[in-house]
Design a protein around this motif. Structure first.
Motif, PDB file in Angstrom:
ATOM      1  N   ARG A 210      65.783  33.168  45.948  1.00 43.56           N
ATOM      2  CA  ARG A 210      66.206  33.796  47.196  1.00 43.56           C
ATOM      3  C   ARG A 210      65.777  35.263  47.175  1.00 43.56           C
ATOM      4  O   ARG A 210      66.465  36.117  46.621  1.00 43.56           O
ATOM      5  N   PRO A 211      64.622  35.581  47.766  1.00 46.70           N
ATOM      6  CA  PRO A 211      64.092  36.954  47.688  1.00 46.70           C
ATOM      7  C   PRO A 211      65.048  38.054  48.136  1.00 46.70           C
ATOM      8  O   PRO A 211      65.035  39.137  47.534  1.00 46.70           O
ATOM      9  N   PRO A 212      65.906  37.860  49.183  1.00 44.20           N
ATOM     10  CA  PRO A 212      66.803  38.967  49.552  1.00 44.20           C
ATOM     11  C   PRO A 212      68.029  39.115  48.636  1.00 44.20           C
ATOM     12  O   PRO A 212      68.921  39.903  48.939  1.00 44.20           O
ATOM     13  N   HIS A 213      68.080  38.365  47.530  1.00 42.41           N
ATOM     14  CA  HIS A 213      69.241  38.415  46.649  1.00 42.41           C
ATOM     15  C   HIS A 213      69.529  39.854  46.211  1.00 42.41           C
ATOM     16  O   HIS A 213      68.594  40.617  45.910  1.00 42.41           O
ATOM     17  N   ALA A 284      55.980  33.007  40.171  1.00 40.71           N
ATOM     18  CA  ALA A 284      56.975  32.364  41.037  1.00 40.71           C
ATOM     19  C   ALA A 284      57.643  33.381  41.941  1.00 40.71           C
ATOM     20  O   ALA A 284      57.878  33.121  43.141  1.00 40.71           O
ATOM     21  N   LEU A 285      57.949  34.554  41.420  1.00 46.57           N
ATOM     22  CA  LEU A 285      58.582  35.595  42.233  1.00 46.57           C
ATOM     23  C   LEU A 285      57.614  36.137  43.277  1.00 46.57           C
ATOM     24  O   LEU A 285      58.021  36.449  44.409  1.00 46.57           O
ATOM     25  N   ILE A 286      56.343  36.260  42.915  1.00 51.01           N
ATOM     26  CA  ILE A 286      55.341  36.742  43.881  1.00 51.01           C
ATOM     27  C   ILE A 286      55.208  35.764  45.047  1.00 51.01           C
ATOM     28  O   ILE A 286      55.184  36.157  46.212  1.00 51.01           O
ATOM     29  N   ARG A 287      55.136  34.467  44.728  1.00 53.62           N
ATOM     30  CA  ARG A 287      55.035  33.461  45.791  1.00 53.62           C
ATOM     31  C   ARG A 287      56.261  33.484  46.687  1.00 53.62           C
ATOM     32  O   ARG A 287      56.148  33.439  47.924  1.00 53.62           O
ATOM     33  N   ALA A 292      58.636  34.725  51.853  1.00 53.12           N
ATOM     34  CA  ALA A 292      59.810  35.283  52.536  1.00 53.12           C
ATOM     35  C   ALA A 292      59.420  36.416  53.464  1.00 53.12           C
ATOM     36  O   ALA A 292      59.980  36.550  54.559  1.00 53.12           O
ATOM     37  N   LEU A 293      58.457  37.241  53.050  1.00 54.50           N
ATOM     38  CA  LEU A 293      58.025  38.340  53.922  1.00 54.50           C
ATOM     39  C   LEU A 293      57.418  37.807  55.218  1.00 54.50           C
ATOM     40  O   LEU A 293      57.650  38.371  56.301  1.00 54.50           O
ATOM     41  N   LEU A 342      64.787  42.483  50.648  1.00 51.23           N
ATOM     42  CA  LEU A 342      63.621  41.649  50.393  1.00 51.23           C
ATOM     43  C   LEU A 342      62.410  42.500  50.029  1.00 51.23           C
ATOM     44  O   LEU A 342      61.681  42.197  49.081  1.00 51.23           O
ATOM     45  N   ALA A 343      62.184  43.571  50.775  1.00 46.56           N
ATOM     46  CA  ALA A 343      61.018  44.415  50.525  1.00 46.56           C
ATOM     47  C   ALA A 343      61.063  45.077  49.157  1.00 46.56           C
ATOM     48  O   ALA A 343      60.026  45.348  48.546  1.00 46.56           O
ATOM     49  N   LYS A 344      62.276  45.345  48.659  1.00 48.48           N
ATOM     50  CA  LYS A 344      62.426  46.001  47.352  1.00 48.48           C
ATOM     51  C   LYS A 344      62.477  45.016  46.192  1.00 48.48           C
ATOM     52  O   LYS A 344      62.629  45.420  45.040  1.00 48.48           O
ATOM     53  N   MET A 345      62.351  43.735  46.478  1.00 42.40           N
ATOM     54  CA  MET A 345      62.435  42.728  45.424  1.00 42.40           C
ATOM     55  C   MET A 345      61.390  42.979  44.339  1.00 42.40           C
ATOM     56  O   MET A 345      60.218  43.212  44.613  1.00 42.40           O
ATOM     57  N   SER A 346      61.821  42.930  43.095  1.00 40.64           N
ATOM     58  CA  SER A 346      60.916  43.128  41.966  1.00 40.64           C
ATOM     59  C   SER A 346      60.074  41.873  41.747  1.00 40.64           C
ATOM     60  O   SER A 346      60.509  40.755  42.039  1.00 40.64           O
TER      61      SER A 346
END
Length: 388
Positions: A210-213, A284-287, A292-293, A342-346
């Protein structure tokens, strides 16, 4: 034991041997007992042998056993540290594996694959071959070369007799003390490799990220804190390095300026190496972030369109059908907050706190070198000149 219960420490040849002789069924505090036994086996014969040969205290040799910082660092500090740190590290790593499943990160259609992944990690842990290899590697120096228990071989010390041959204490350190220390360290490294393989296989699952986590890592930020438990390796390595440098300062005339590049490389290199396995999760996080973006950008356009039509043109959006399309400023602000998260997700499950912890773990044992290399007066004067 549940299918997602994975203990990296409770398994393998040594663990099974302790279970067979009944140690695990006793009510004794086992880690402190094991640490005490190993320190006794590694150090007590050294003390007795040096006392017999007259090299325990200053007088006969330049570097007696009692003034050898490297011996203290290896056998009295780093060795028990690695033993005592195993149980707390194991508890947190087990919790991290359970969290993957119980937090909903593993979708229902991936449960079987996740159970297989954990079972393979458990099989690696229980295999006898790696621990036999660790034992062989720990004993290899003793078999292949004569005793070399110090880097300062040109200085008379407890390690050598008057004719230059190895002392009785040196033989014990070479055949028993050092192999014990190396074996414990290699066992930690083997567990670290098992954990790395587990993370690598985890990337093959379709995790429900969940990218906005709020943790800034799609919901798997806790893996960074679990990885911190391997800082015991950098802490123990820093203790050994510090002991070696103290000996060089005292007996070889070296200064902090001679080794500062080595120390800096160790601090940065050990922290990087121990955190590196988490980079395996980056694809996986990049995808997840990229997809999500795209979705949230489309949703954001709808939200802005509804807001614009209502507040600038005075008409509601006829296509509005959800809370997201509400023209109220609060709804738009809430969406903006989610999008900002979401935009700040590492792109890796590592935060600044994880990096700082690893750096401090490697650097903390090296602090005595600063005080040893500089007097209190000169250190205070330098601090005053910097601050004021």
């Amino acid at each position: 034991m549940t299918s997602d219960d994975l203990s990296l420490m409770r398994g393998g040849l040594i663990y099974r041997t302790m279970h067979w002789i009944g140690l695990l069924r006793s009510r004794l505090a086992l880690p402190p007992l094991i640490a005490a036994v190993l320190v006794t086996v590694a150090c007590l014969p050294l003390v007795l042998a040096c006392a017999w040969e007259g090299t325990l205290l200053p007088g006969r040799v330049t570097m007696p056993l009692i003034a050898d910082a490297s011996v203290y660092a290896r056998f009295a500090l780093a060795l028990p540290l690695l033993v005592l740190a195993a149980a707390p590290a194991d508890r947190l790593l087990r919790s991290a594996v359970r969290q993957l499943n119980r937090a909903g990160l593993v979708p229902a259609n991936q449960h079987a694959a996740f159970d297989t992944l954990v079972a393979r990690a458990r099989a690696l842990r229980d295999s006898h071959i790696p621990e036999w290899l660790c034992l062989l590697v720990a004993l290899a120096p003793a078999v292949l070369s004569p005793p070399v228990v110090t880097e300062l071989t040109h200085i008379s010390g407890w390690h050598a007799q008057a004719d230059g041959s190895a002392s009785l204490a040196a033989w014990w350190a070479w055949w028993v003390s050092l192999p014990l220390f190396h074996l414990v360290g290699l066992m930690w490294i083997w567990r670290f490799l098992i954990w790395t393989v587990l993370l690598w296989r985890l990337t093959r699952l379709d995790l429900d990220l969940r990218p906005p986590h709020p943790d800034g890592a799609g919901g798997i930020g806790f893996l960074g804190f679990a990885q911190q438990r391997f800082s015991a390796l950098s802490l123990a390595g820093g203790i050994v390095l510090s002991g070696s440098c103290i000996n060089h300062f005292i007996y070889a005339g070296q200064t902090l300026a001679d080794v500062h590049y080595l120390l800096a490389a160790y601090i940065v290199g050990s922290a990087t190496l121990l955190l590196a396995p988490l980079v395996l999760l980056a694809p996986a996080l990049i995808r997840a972030k990229r997809h999500a973006l795209l979705k949230y950008s489309a949703l954001g356009h709808r939200a802005i369109r509804s807001f614009d039509l209502y507040w600038k043109r005075g008409q509601p959006d006829e296509d509005a059908s959800s809370l997201l399309d509400s023209p109220q400023p609060s709804a738009l602000a809430d969406f903006g907050s989610v999008y900002a998260s979401l935009a700040k997700m590492s792109l890796v499950p590592i935060c600044r706190g994880n990096i700082l912890w690893m750096l401090l773990s490697a650097a903390a044992p090296l602090l005595p070198l600063v005080f040893l290399a500089m007097s209190v007066d000169s250190l205070a004067s330098k601090l005053v000149s910097i601050l004021f």
